[in-house]
Structures are given as C-alpha cells and as structure tokens.
Design an enzyme around this catalytic site. Structure first.
Site, PDB file in Angstrom:
ATOM      1  N   LYS A   1       0.873  -1.190   0.000  1.00 17.51           N
ATOM      2  CA  LYS A   1       0.000   0.000   0.000  1.00 17.51           C
ATOM      3  C   LYS A   1       0.898   1.223   0.000  1.00 17.51           C
ATOM      4  CE  LYS A   1      -4.420   0.965   0.186  1.00 17.51           C
ATOM      5  NZ  LYS A   1      -5.574   0.137  -0.227  1.00 17.51           N
TER       6      LYS A   1
ATOM      7  N   ASP B   1      -7.065   4.199  -4.521  1.00 16.84           N
ATOM      8  CA  ASP B   1      -7.722   4.077  -3.218  1.00 16.84           C
ATOM      9  C   ASP B   1      -8.323   5.467  -2.973  1.00 16.84           C
ATOM     10  OD1 ASP B   1      -7.840   2.070  -0.764  1.00 16.84           O
ATOM     11  OD2 ASP B   1      -7.493   4.028   0.132  1.00 16.84           O
TER      12      ASP B   1
HETATM   13  P1  NDP Z   1     -12.952   7.752  -2.963  1.00 14.74           P
HETATM   14  O1  NDP Z   1     -11.851   8.732  -2.796  1.00 14.74           O
HETATM   15  O2  NDP Z   1     -13.517   7.523  -4.312  1.00 14.74           O
HETATM   16  O3  NDP Z   1     -14.160   8.096  -1.975  1.00 14.74           O
HETATM   17  C1  NDP Z   1     -13.958   8.173  -0.627  1.00 14.74           C
HETATM   18  C2  NDP Z   1     -15.278   8.505   0.025  1.00 14.74           C
HETATM   19  O4  NDP Z   1     -15.155   8.317   1.436  1.00 14.74           O
HETATM   20  C3  NDP Z   1     -15.688   9.956  -0.179  1.00 14.74           C
HETATM   21  O5  NDP Z   1     -17.061  10.050  -0.175  1.00 14.74           O
HETATM   22  C4  NDP Z   1     -15.073  10.622   1.050  1.00 14.74           C
HETATM   23  O6  NDP Z   1     -15.675  11.841   1.442  1.00 14.74           O
HETATM   24  C5  NDP Z   1     -15.332   9.575   2.104  1.00 14.74           C
HETATM   25  N1  NDP Z   1     -14.346   9.741   3.182  1.00 14.74           N
HETATM   26  C6  NDP Z   1     -13.010   9.728   3.083  1.00 14.74           C
HETATM   27  N2  NDP Z   1     -12.439   9.977   4.267  1.00 14.74           N
HETATM   28  C7  NDP Z   1     -13.467  10.156   5.124  1.00 14.74           C
HETATM   29  C8  NDP Z   1     -13.544  10.438   6.494  1.00 14.74           C
HETATM   30  N3  NDP Z   1     -12.422  10.604   7.223  1.00 14.74           N
HETATM   31  N4  NDP Z   1     -14.784  10.534   7.057  1.00 14.74           N
HETATM   32  C9  NDP Z   1     -15.908  10.372   6.324  1.00 14.74           C
HETATM   33  N5  NDP Z   1     -15.897  10.118   5.010  1.00 14.74           N
HETATM   34  C10 NDP Z   1     -14.698  10.014   4.429  1.00 14.74           C
HETATM   35  O7  NDP Z   1     -12.382   6.374  -2.350  1.00 14.74           O
HETATM   36  P2  NDP Z   1     -12.896   4.882  -2.570  1.00 14.74           P
HETATM   37  O8  NDP Z   1     -14.364   4.867  -2.767  1.00 14.74           O
HETATM   38  O9  NDP Z   1     -12.020   4.259  -3.574  1.00 14.74           O
HETATM   39  O10 NDP Z   1     -12.535   4.226  -1.159  1.00 14.74           O
HETATM   40  C11 NDP Z   1     -13.460   4.120  -0.097  1.00 14.74           C
HETATM   41  C12 NDP Z   1     -13.025   3.030   0.845  1.00 14.74           C
HETATM   42  O11 NDP Z   1     -12.959   1.776   0.147  1.00 14.74           O
HETATM   43  C13 NDP Z   1     -11.646   3.198   1.479  1.00 14.74           C
HETATM   44  O12 NDP Z   1     -11.653   2.647   2.776  1.00 14.74           O
HETATM   45  C14 NDP Z   1     -10.746   2.337   0.584  1.00 14.74           C
HETATM   46  O13 NDP Z   1      -9.587   1.913   1.264  1.00 14.74           O
HETATM   47  C15 NDP Z   1     -11.674   1.182   0.313  1.00 14.74           C
HETATM   48  N6  NDP Z   1     -11.381   0.364  -0.866  1.00 14.74           N
HETATM   49  C16 NDP Z   1     -11.254   0.911  -2.103  1.00 14.74           C
HETATM   50  C17 NDP Z   1     -11.010   0.118  -3.199  1.00 14.74           C
HETATM   51  C18 NDP Z   1     -10.967   0.648  -4.574  1.00 14.74           C
HETATM   52  O14 NDP Z   1     -10.855  -0.157  -5.504  1.00 14.74           O
HETATM   53  N7  NDP Z   1     -11.069   1.942  -4.803  1.00 14.74           N
HETATM   54  C19 NDP Z   1     -10.812  -1.331  -3.042  1.00 14.74           C
HETATM   55  C20 NDP Z   1     -11.041  -1.829  -1.700  1.00 14.74           C
HETATM   56  C21 NDP Z   1     -11.286  -0.984  -0.672  1.00 14.74           C
HETATM   57  P3  NDP Z   1     -14.865  13.230   1.327  1.00 14.74           P
HETATM   58  O15 NDP Z   1     -14.935  13.602  -0.112  1.00 14.74           O
HETATM   59  O16 NDP Z   1     -15.571  14.167   2.230  1.00 14.74           O
HETATM   60  O17 NDP Z   1     -13.453  12.961   1.792  1.00 14.74           O
HETATM   61  O1  2IT Z   2      -7.880  -1.642  -0.722  1.00 15.21           O
HETATM   62  C1  2IT Z   2      -7.828  -2.149  -1.860  1.00 15.21           C
HETATM   63  O2  2IT Z   2      -7.957  -3.352  -2.050  1.00 15.21           O
HETATM   64  C2  2IT Z   2      -7.622  -1.243  -3.003  1.00 15.21           C
HETATM   65  N1  2IT Z   2      -7.549  -0.037  -2.812  1.00 15.21           N
HETATM   66  C3  2IT Z   2      -7.477  -1.805  -4.387  1.00 15.21           C
HETATM   67  C4  2IT Z   2      -6.062  -2.284  -4.605  1.00 15.21           C
HETATM   68  C5  2IT Z   2      -5.753  -2.739  -5.998  1.00 15.21           C
HETATM   69  O3  2IT Z   2      -4.566  -3.062  -6.204  1.00 15.21           O
HETATM   70  O4  2IT Z   2      -6.615  -2.787  -6.866  1.00 15.21           O
END
Ligand code: NDP
Ligand code: 2IT
Length: 447
Positions: free
Chosen positions: A126, A166
């Site tokens: 990461k 992420d």
């Molecule tokens: P994005 O940046 O697309 O979206 C993040 C969302 O979460 C936004 O709505 C943001 O709001 C909100 N957020 C972030 N920080 C906070 C906080 N401290 N309190 C409240 N809301 C918050 O990210 P993703 O959708 O890609 O990721 C979301 C989650 O999913 C994370 O935990 C990530 O690690 C996990 N994840 C992502 C993957 C991926 O493929 N993208 C894969 C597996 C897991 P704001 O705009 O206000 O910050």
């Molecule tokens: O938390 C996660 O699994 C991710 N942000 C996606 C990682 C990836 O390599 O696609």
C-alpha cells in the site's frame, strides 16, 4: 490463549506503539489466527505472524511540486511493501491529508490477507501521500502525480509492485502516474491497475469493489435463503466504492436510502434510484462537488450535517467511506433497528468494539478484507489481460468477479463456521488468508 495473544501483541506494540490503526488491524488477525497456529504444528514456533507483521520494506520520500500560484509545496510519499510470499506486492495508493505510516501499514497488512483470499498470485502493499486533492486544479493534480511518480518509479514494476487507486486516487490520477512511469522507464507495461479502457485498463475494474461488496452480501444472504429484493440499504461514502455498491444494490431490487461524505450524509426516503445515482456520479466524478448538493437537486431528501448514516433504519448496511467510521454505538443502533447484514466496502470501517457487537448479536457481518476484495481481484484480472495482451468482455470479467467473491465466501465458511452453525466471517477470512501466505513463507525459508 489470551496470554499468548497478549504476549504477541506486546512484541508488536514494542515496535509500533505509536501506530494505533496498524495495531488494531494486527490484533484482530492475532485474535483469530493465533489459536489456529497453536493447534497446527507446522505453523507453531515459527514466529510466522510476527514476520507477517513486519513490512518487507517501507519507503518514504519527499515530493516537491509547484502549485498554481507558483508556491513550492512539500508532501511526503510512501510505499509499504508488506509481503511478497505469493506474488509481487499489490495494493492501492491513497492521497489524503490523514495518510501516515500507521494508516498505510494497517492497509498493507490487510491487503496481504485480502489478496491471498482472492485466489490470485498477489502479495500485499500500500502507499500514498498526505497530499490533499480537494480543491486542487487538474494541473496541480498532474504536477503532484508526476512528482510522486518521479521517485516511486524506481521501487515498482509489473513483476515487483503494482499500485492502483484508493481514497483520492481514481482514473485521473492513475493516468498521470502511468504517463510519468512510462516516460521514465520507456516501457508500456501493466505497472498500475485501474488504467483507462483505451490503454490497458480492464472493463469492470471501476465497478469491481462496489459490485463485489454487494455480491458478497448476496452470498451471505443466500445462506439464510434471503436476497436484496425489496431491502432497505444504507450506504456511507459517495466515492468509487459507494457509487457502484449503490448501482448493484439497485440492480438487485433494493432501495438505497443514504450516501455520505466527511461533511455528513444525505437521506432520501423515496430512494436514490438509477437517475438520481447518475446525478451523484456526475456531481462527484465530473463536478467534484459535495454530497450535500444532492438536496438542491432533490429537495425531498435531507442533508444531515456532521453525522454518519447508521441511525437510519435499514435491512442492510454497506460502510464504503473510511476506517473506523462505524463505532459500537452505531452497531447497536443498526441491530436495534433490525439490520440483518453488514458488508464492508471500505477497509476496517467498523471499530473493534462494533465488530464484537455484531458478533454478539450473531448477525451477518463481512470484514472488508473478504467483502471488498473484488477491487483488487479485478486488478489481478487486469494484470492477467495485460500479460496476455488481450481484453476480456464486460460479461467475462463480471462472471470471474462473481466466481471469486463466491470462492472467498466459501473459504470463510470453511474456516469460520462455529459449532452452533454461526459463520464468523472475520475468523474465516483471517485464517483462510493466513494459511496460503504462511505455507508459501515456510516453503521459501527464513528470508
Ligand atoms: P474515494 O476517494 O472515491 O471516496 C472516498 C469517500 O469516502 C468519499 O465520499 C469521502 O468523502 C469519504 N471519506 C473519506 N475519508 C473520510 C472520512 N475521514 N470521514 C468520512 N468520510 C470520508 O475512495 P474509494 O471509494 O475508492 O474508497 C473508499 C473506501 O474503500 C476506502 O476505505 C478504501 O480503502 C476502500 N477500498 C477501495 C477500493 C478501490 O478499488 N477503490 C478497493 C477496496 C477498498 P470526502 O470527499 O468528504 O473525503
Ligand atoms: O484496498 C484495496 O484493495 C484497493 N484499494 C485496491 C487495490 C488494488 O490493487 O486494486
């Protein structure tokens, strides 16, 4: 057993005492995996979990860039290369002001188990930066991404370490990062995943994490003879994962009531339907707006400032924003309101106490490392297509994603079913993820 686990945690705390999120992630694994190690001679006495709790390599670096007003900005970049026993390091990059060593080590540690669960040959890593993309122009984002990659490029490669997105890193950022990598190495390779569709990306990768989270919940509900049809679903976040979790839940006949961001949540009693979701996607991905703006477009909905959506009565909860966004009190409220299923789209969104509360109530609860693994699994499928120099159709990738989520669900049942028939998905995911990595580490000796 309690003493053995505490003894182990003391050793981990000695080195990482100032990293609360990392300790939280390790402790959750230790509580379920150490009893398994003690019962299995091949793992016992090998300090295998202690080895897994130490990154193989942790890199920090300076990132200097010039903002639109000509000011020189300094950020910190990181890449944690946690474990490469079963494949090259693989995991996302997070750009968020809260990024630090503790958060990235927790995410990298979780990633090792998650990637093992996907059945694909990927180690765990990461990275990211304390850079805040909010309010930055496209040019500033580009300059930052280029500066970040001008150091990261020497540590990664398609057979070494393959970053992805992420929080704060989506298609736009992956494009800029890829452009600089390609320029510096003079190589067009699958070094990043989440790429654009015309330059090596995989269909369904943008959707994969959210879809996978819902597929996993669907698998859990099926065990109970239930489904998404007609269910009330509460979702946190409004980014990549939340958007596509909402899309799939809608396709399966559910009613989606909420979305959120760090400022608060929106509650739409009438349901966020496909048209409204299309508006949200435009608002968040094109306009880069805030979720509160939803109520200007749909005045029947309300915006609840500074709160999380767990107080809304629902059948299914999908936390898709960030770590520790759902605490013990929230968990109890969900249970009291009749919620039957929680599937984590985010990484470690439920606090330790919240997880214990779900387990005590014996309701369906899937930890992120199982239920959000669809994202990285589809990244693995993107890597496969890049190696084959080929492209699968939407249906092909989606079917593979469904199969992988069903396999992960099956592994959780295999390792997590209790005597009374309750499936402890946390235990199942931790042990199933552990076994594959531990076996590879044992085979490779002390390295
Ligand atoms: P994005 O940046 O697309 O979206 C993040 C969302 O979460 C936004 O709505 C943001 O709001 C909100 N957020 C972030 N920080 C906070 C906080 N401290 N309190 C409240 N809301 C918050 O990210 P993703 O959708 O890609 O990721 C979301 C989650 O999913 C994370 O935990 C990530 O690690 C996990 N994840 C992502 C993957 C991926 O493929 N993208 C894969 C597996 C897991 P704001 O705009 O206000 O910050
Ligand atoms: O938390 C996660 O699994 C991710 N942000 C996606 C990682 C990836 O390599 O696609």
């Amino acid at each position: 057993m309690k003493e053995i686990i505490e003894g182990f945690m003391d050793l981990v705390k000695e080195r990482n005492g100032h990293e609360p999120e990392f300790l939280q992630a390790v402790e959750e694994v230790a509580e379920t995996v150490i009893p398994y190690i003690v019962q299995h001679d091949i793992y016992h006495g090998k300090n295998i979990l202690l080895r897994m709790a130490e990154p193989e390599r942790a890199i920090t670096f300076r990132v200097c860039w010039v903002d639109d007003s000509g000011e020189i900005q300094v950020n910190r970049g990181y890449r944690i290369q946690m474990n490469s026993a079963i494949g090259p390091y693989k995991g996302g990059l997070r750009f968020h002001p809260t990024v630090n060593m503790s958060i990235l080590k927790f995410l990298a540690f979780e990633q090792v188990f998650k990637n093992s669960l996907t059945t694909l040959p990927m180690g765990g890593g990461k990275g990211g930066s304390d850079f805040d993309p909010k309010g930055k122009s496209d040019n500033e984002i580009m300059r930052f991404c280029h500066a970040f990659m001008s150091e990261l490029f020497r540590h990664i490669g398609p057979n070494t370490d393959i970053p992805a997105g992420d929080i704060g890193v989506g298609a736009r950022e992956i494009g800029f990062l890829f452009g600089m990598y390609k320029k510096l190495r003079n190589e067009f390779t699958g070094v990043l995943t989440g790429k654009g569709m015309s330059w090596g990306g995989s269909l369904i990768r943008p959707e994969a994490t959210g879809y996978g989270t819902v597929y996993f919940a669907q698998n859990m509900l099926e065990v109970k003879g239930d489904s998404f049809e007609g269910k009330k679903v509460v979702i946190s976040g409004s980014g990549n994962v939340a958007q596509f979790a909402a899309e799939k839940a809608l396709q399966l006949g559910a009613k989606v009531l909420t979305l959120s961001d760090s400022s608060g949540y929106i509650y739409d009693e009438d349901g966020i339907d496909a048209d409204k979701l299309k508006y949200v996607m435009h608002l968040k991905n094109e306009e880069r707006g805030r979720i509160s703006e939803y109520v200007n477009e749909y005045p029947n909905a309300k915006f609840v400032k500074g709160k999380t959506p767990w107080e809304i009565k629902c059948d299914i909860a999908l936390p898709c924003a960030t770590q520790n966004e759902l605490n013990e009190e929230d968990a109890q409220t969900l249970i009291d309101n009749g919620c039957i299923c929680i599937s984590e789209g985010a990484n470690m969104p439920s606090t330790k106490e919240a997880v214990h509360t779900f387990h005590k109530a014996k309701i369906l609860f899937a930890p992120g490392k199982a239920s959000n693994a669809g994202g990285v699994a589809t990244s693995g499928l993107e890597m496969t297509q890049n190696s084959l120099r080929y492209k699968w159709t939407r249906e092909e990738v989606d079917n593979k994603l469904k199969e992988i989520m069903a396999d992960i669900h099956q592994s959780c049942i295999e390792y997590g079913t209790e005597e009374d028939g309750y499936i402890d998905y946390v235990k199942g995911a931790n042990i199933a993820g552990f076994v594959k990595v531990a076996d590879a580490m044992l085979a490779q000796g002390i390295v």
